[in-house]
Design a protein around this motif. Structure first.
Motif, PDB file in Angstrom:
ATOM      1  N   ILE A 409       0.845  -1.186   0.000  1.00 36.79           N
ATOM      2  CA  ILE A 409       0.000   0.000   0.000  1.00 36.79           C
ATOM      3  C   ILE A 409       0.886   1.243   0.000  1.00 36.79           C
ATOM      4  O   ILE A 409       1.733   1.415   0.877  1.00 36.79           O
ATOM      5  N   ASN A 410       0.697   2.106  -0.997  1.00 38.30           N
ATOM      6  CA  ASN A 410       1.450   3.354  -1.105  1.00 38.30           C
ATOM      7  C   ASN A 410       0.655   4.443  -0.378  1.00 38.30           C
ATOM      8  O   ASN A 410      -0.194   5.112  -0.957  1.00 38.30           O
ATOM      9  N   THR A 411       0.926   4.607   0.917  1.00 36.82           N
ATOM     10  CA  THR A 411       0.088   5.483   1.738  1.00 36.82           C
ATOM     11  C   THR A 411       0.112   6.933   1.268  1.00 36.82           C
ATOM     12  O   THR A 411      -0.880   7.658   1.429  1.00 36.82           O
ATOM     13  N   SER A 412       1.219   7.385   0.685  1.00 36.72           N
ATOM     14  CA  SER A 412       1.306   8.778   0.250  1.00 36.72           C
ATOM     15  C   SER A 412       0.379   9.081  -0.919  1.00 36.72           C
ATOM     16  O   SER A 412       0.094  10.253  -1.202  1.00 36.72           O
ATOM     17  N   ALA A 413      -0.107   8.048  -1.589  1.00 33.01           N
ATOM     18  CA  ALA A 413      -0.984   8.253  -2.744  1.00 33.01           C
ATOM     19  C   ALA A 413      -2.457   8.298  -2.362  1.00 33.01           C
ATOM     20  O   ALA A 413      -3.310   8.509  -3.221  1.00 33.01           O
ATOM     21  N   TRP A 414      -2.760   8.120  -1.075  1.00 36.94           N
ATOM     22  CA  TRP A 414      -4.147   8.142  -0.621  1.00 36.94           C
ATOM     23  C   TRP A 414      -4.455   9.494   0.023  1.00 36.94           C
ATOM     24  O   TRP A 414      -3.584  10.130   0.606  1.00 36.94           O
ATOM     25  N   ALA A 415      -5.709   9.889  -0.051  1.00 33.10           N
ATOM     26  CA  ALA A 415      -6.182  11.078   0.652  1.00 33.10           C
ATOM     27  C   ALA A 415      -6.973  10.634   1.875  1.00 33.10           C
ATOM     28  O   ALA A 415      -7.501   9.530   1.931  1.00 33.10           O
ATOM     29  N   GLU A 416      -7.062  11.512   2.850  1.00 34.63           N
ATOM     30  CA  GLU A 416      -7.886  11.224   4.031  1.00 34.63           C
ATOM     31  C   GLU A 416      -9.365  11.401   3.680  1.00 34.63           C
ATOM     32  O   GLU A 416      -9.706  12.206   2.807  1.00 34.63           O
ATOM     33  N   PRO A 417     -10.268  10.633   4.328  1.00 32.81           N
ATOM     34  CA  PRO A 417     -10.014   9.704   5.430  1.00 32.81           C
ATOM     35  C   PRO A 417      -9.632   8.286   4.982  1.00 32.81           C
ATOM     36  O   PRO A 417      -9.365   7.439   5.808  1.00 32.81           O
ATOM     37  N   GLU A 418      -9.608   8.052   3.659  1.00 32.96           N
ATOM     38  CA  GLU A 418      -9.378   6.688   3.185  1.00 32.96           C
ATOM     39  C   GLU A 418      -7.974   6.198   3.530  1.00 32.96           C
ATOM     40  O   GLU A 418      -7.766   5.004   3.747  1.00 32.96           O
ATOM     41  N   ARG A 419      -6.999   7.129   3.592  1.00 32.14           N
ATOM     42  CA  ARG A 419      -5.636   6.715   3.921  1.00 32.14           C
ATOM     43  C   ARG A 419      -5.597   6.036   5.297  1.00 32.14           C
ATOM     44  O   ARG A 419      -5.000   4.972   5.460  1.00 32.14           O
ATOM     45  N   SER A 420      -6.217   6.654   6.301  1.00 32.14           N
ATOM     46  CA  SER A 420      -6.201   6.080   7.648  1.00 32.14           C
ATOM     47  C   SER A 420      -6.937   4.751   7.692  1.00 32.14           C
ATOM     48  O   SER A 420      -6.502   3.805   8.358  1.00 32.14           O
ATOM     49  N   ARG A 421      -8.035   4.655   6.981  1.00 32.86           N
ATOM     50  CA  ARG A 421      -8.820   3.420   6.977  1.00 32.86           C
ATOM     51  C   ARG A 421      -8.041   2.261   6.358  1.00 32.86           C
ATOM     52  O   ARG A 421      -7.977   1.161   6.918  1.00 32.86           O
ATOM     53  N   ILE A 422      -7.447   2.514   5.198  1.00 32.58           N
ATOM     54  CA  ILE A 422      -6.777   1.424   4.489  1.00 32.58           C
ATOM     55  C   ILE A 422      -5.463   1.059   5.176  1.00 32.58           C
ATOM     56  O   ILE A 422      -5.044  -0.107   5.147  1.00 32.58           O
ATOM     57  N   THR A 423      -4.818   2.034   5.818  1.00 28.95           N
ATOM     58  CA  THR A 423      -3.592   1.729   6.562  1.00 28.95           C
ATOM     59  C   THR A 423      -3.901   0.849   7.765  1.00 28.95           C
ATOM     60  O   THR A 423      -3.162  -0.096   8.076  1.00 28.95           O
ATOM     61  N   ALA A 424      -4.992   1.132   8.457  1.00 30.19           N
ATOM     62  CA  ALA A 424      -5.393   0.307   9.598  1.00 30.19           C
ATOM     63  C   ALA A 424      -5.687  -1.124   9.152  1.00 30.19           C
ATOM     64  O   ALA A 424      -5.290  -2.091   9.821  1.00 30.19           O
ATOM     65  N   TRP A 425      -6.389  -1.255   8.016  1.00 29.08           N
ATOM     66  CA  TRP A 425      -6.652  -2.601   7.499  1.00 29.08           C
ATOM     67  C   TRP A 425      -5.356  -3.304   7.133  1.00 29.08           C
ATOM     68  O   TRP A 425      -5.167  -4.494   7.450  1.00 29.08           O
ATOM     69  N   ALA A 426      -4.448  -2.618   6.444  1.00 25.87           N
ATOM     70  CA  ALA A 426      -3.195  -3.236   6.001  1.00 25.87           C
ATOM     71  C   ALA A 426      -2.381  -3.740   7.187  1.00 25.87           C
ATOM     72  O   ALA A 426      -1.834  -4.861   7.164  1.00 25.87           O
ATOM     73  N   ASN A 427      -2.311  -2.954   8.251  1.00 28.76           N
ATOM     74  CA  ASN A 427      -1.564  -3.385   9.435  1.00 28.76           C
ATOM     75  C   ASN A 427      -2.193  -4.628  10.050  1.00 28.76           C
ATOM     76  O   ASN A 427      -1.480  -5.529  10.503  1.00 28.76           O
ATOM     77  N   GLN A 428      -3.500  -4.691  10.041  1.00 23.48           N
ATOM     78  CA  GLN A 428      -4.180  -5.848  10.614  1.00 23.48           C
ATOM     79  C   GLN A 428      -4.031  -7.088   9.733  1.00 23.48           C
ATOM     80  O   GLN A 428      -3.899  -8.210  10.233  1.00 23.48           O
ATOM     81  N   ALA A 429      -4.008  -6.890   8.416  1.00 21.31           N
ATOM     82  CA  ALA A 429      -3.951  -8.006   7.471  1.00 21.31           C
ATOM     83  C   ALA A 429      -2.544  -8.456   7.144  1.00 21.31           C
ATOM     84  O   ALA A 429      -2.346  -9.427   6.407  1.00 21.31           O
ATOM     85  N   GLY A 430      -1.536  -7.763   7.670  1.00 19.14           N
ATOM     86  CA  GLY A 430      -0.162  -8.125   7.375  1.00 19.14           C
ATOM     87  C   GLY A 430       0.302  -7.678   5.996  1.00 19.14           C
ATOM     88  O   GLY A 430       1.241  -8.237   5.431  1.00 19.14           O
ATOM     89  N   VAL A 431      -0.332  -6.650   5.449  1.00 14.64           N
ATOM     90  CA  VAL A 431       0.031  -6.097   4.149  1.00 14.64           C
ATOM     91  C   VAL A 431       0.961  -4.898   4.385  1.00 14.64           C
ATOM     92  O   VAL A 431       0.678  -4.049   5.226  1.00 14.64           O
ATOM     93  N   THR A 432       2.048  -4.849   3.642  1.00 14.89           N
ATOM     94  CA  THR A 432       3.018  -3.766   3.808  1.00 14.89           C
ATOM     95  C   THR A 432       2.418  -2.427   3.383  1.00 14.89           C
ATOM     96  O   THR A 432       1.872  -2.306   2.277  1.00 14.89           O
ATOM     97  N   ALA A 433       2.512  -1.425   4.255  1.00 14.37           N
ATOM     98  CA  ALA A 433       2.068  -0.065   3.934  1.00 14.37           C
ATOM     99  C   ALA A 433       3.262   0.864   4.133  1.00 14.37           C
ATOM    100  O   ALA A 433       3.864   0.876   5.205  1.00 14.37           O
ATOM    101  N   SER A 434       3.607   1.608   3.087  1.00 17.12           N
ATOM    102  CA  SER A 434       4.795   2.465   3.180  1.00 17.12           C
ATOM    103  C   SER A 434       4.552   3.806   2.505  1.00 17.12           C
ATOM    104  O   SER A 434       3.587   3.977   1.775  1.00 17.12           O
TER     105      SER A 434
END
Length: 434
Positions: A409-434
């Motif tokens: 997940i390329n967090t810098s390419a997301w806008a809020e609030p979706e960035r926070s939502r998808i980052t939380a999911w990625a951390n829970q699912a074991g998907v790399t977010a950078s």
């Protein structure tokens, strides 16, 4: 990725490559672990001079569901099926134990055993319960016809599944006379290469409804999406509480499925070079595609027993009327729409990045491992990237910048609030977010 055998994994108590010798030894005397169409036992190793027995067993399992063994299968079974060999030692360093030979159901069935002592005659075994029998000539002919027919049908099937979801969403909108005002429709379809089977009866409908109305299919969300269900032809239809429904899911009895989601579009500035005033948000599209693929794959795997690879398809359709003062016969009903993405700009608050091309409709296609999608991790992210690249290129974008082909997940390419939502999911699912 190793093949998945969900009934066998539940019986054994874990993934085939992770279970222990002790777990397998404990199956002795377990009435639920008796031989069946998808399970066979051998007390001793296949002998070198008994190649036909090994070939027969492998072909029979493939028609339903160590190097020496691979060589025997390759030279004695046509076409050669996929097999997984997993050795479980009875003690560390021991040369004795249990050998698991996992044979998934095959798209290439029927598989034949070459009978070398019968002038290389081809014979076709099949598992029936806990026994193996040989197919008759009529059954062999039927199996070959089914193989080639299924190849053609899978391509047609995903088109029909996708269009059914579109029709359901449009009919719901028409029922209450809603017309497109800066909206788009995203449809997503999934058709497994090896279909499953789920009965559509009162018990199943109640069970699925209870599960779905308490689940949270949208990534990064905390609330349920679907609030009601209906029964359709060989499917269960899920709807949210909106009028008309913004989220529609169709779960088919063979493991196929589809989503149709109404999107609000950004209002864009028009010009002589860009007459189209609306753009669909790419953050929302990426989240919805990942969410829908995971949801549909889990239905296919857990409820119907579908397996193998799966065709996936995503479409973006404008639902913004042209409002032309003159109704031209055969003229376009909808305006073309862009893709648009909100991003941070140095020295400014936000700015919209708009695609170079606008379309009334565009389609993306890809294939993925069904279990990767259902597991909801890196494999899901990789498949989403592949599918959306194929879709976004119709709009002049090489790929979805929010997600990479490596599944990060390329967090810098997301806008809020979706960035926070998808980052939380990625951390829970074991998907790399950078």
């Amino acid at each position: 990725m190793p093949a998945r055998f969900h009934r066998i994994e539940a019986l054994f108590g874990g993934l085939l490559d992770q279970i222990t010798y002790g777990q397998l030894e404990a199956l002795v005397g377990n009435a639920d672990a008796c031989e069946d169409e998808d399970l066979d036992y051998k007390a001793t190793h296949y002998e070198r001079d008994n190649k036909a027995e090994l070939a027969k067993d492998i072909a029979a399992l493939a028609n339903t569901r160590l190097r020496q063994i691979r060589a025997i299968v390759a030279s004695n079974v046509r076409p050669t099926p996929r097999i997984e060999l997993i050795a479980k030692e009875d003690a560390p360093g021991s040369n004795q134990g249990i050998l698991l030979i996992a044979v998934p159901r095959s798209l290439d069935a029927p598989h034949a055993v070459i009978e070398h002592n019968q002038d290389h005659r081809l014979a076709y075994p099949r598992r029936d319960g806990d026994t193996t029998r040989w197919l008759t000539e009529t059954e062999v002919a039927t199996a070959y016809r089914r193989r080639f027919q299924q190849l053609n049908e899978r391509g047609d099937r995903i088109v029909h599944v996708d269009q059914d979801a579109e029709n359901t969403a449009d009919h719901l909108a028409e029922d209450i006379h809603i017309h497109g005002q800066g909206t788009a429709l995203l449809t997503l379809a999934l058709v497994p290469d090896i279909p499953g089977d789920m009965a559509i009866d009162n018990h199943t409908v109640r069970h699925v409804t209870e599960q779905e109305l308490h689940s949270v299919p949208l990534l990064g969300r905390a609330n349920e999406t679907f609030t009601q269900s209906r029964v359709g032809p060989r499917r269960i239809i899920l709807l949210d509480q909106e009028q008309p429904a913004n989220h529609v899911a169709e779960l088919h009895s063979d493991g196929s499925g589809s989503w149709a989601v109404t999107l609000s579009a950004w209002l864009l500035e028009t010009s002589e070079t860009n007459p189209w005033p609306h753009g669909a948000d790419t953050d929302e599209i990426v989240t919805l595609v990942m969410s829908g693929l995971r949801h549909l794959a889990r239905h296919a795997v857990t409820r119907t027993g579908a397996s193998g690879t799966t065709a996936i398809r995503a479409r973006l359709l404008s639902r913004t009327h042209t409002h032309s003062p003159v109704a031209l016969p055969g003229g376009p009903r909808w305006q073309a729409i862009h893709l648009a993405h909100e991003r941070q700009v140095p020295g400014q608050q936000t700015a919209l990045r708009v695609s170079t091309t606008a379309n009334r409709t565009a389609t993306g296609h890809a294939h993925a491992l069904l279990d990767d999608l259902a597991d909801g991790g890196t494999g899901l992210a990789q498949a989403t990237s592949l599918l959306l690249s194929d879709l976004f290129q119709h709009y002049g974008l090489a790929e979805a910048s929010q997600i990479t082909r490596e599944g990060t997940i390329n967090t810098s390419a997301w806008a809020e609030p979706e960035r926070s939502r998808i980052t939380a999911w990625a951390n829970q699912a074991g998907v790399t977010a950078s």
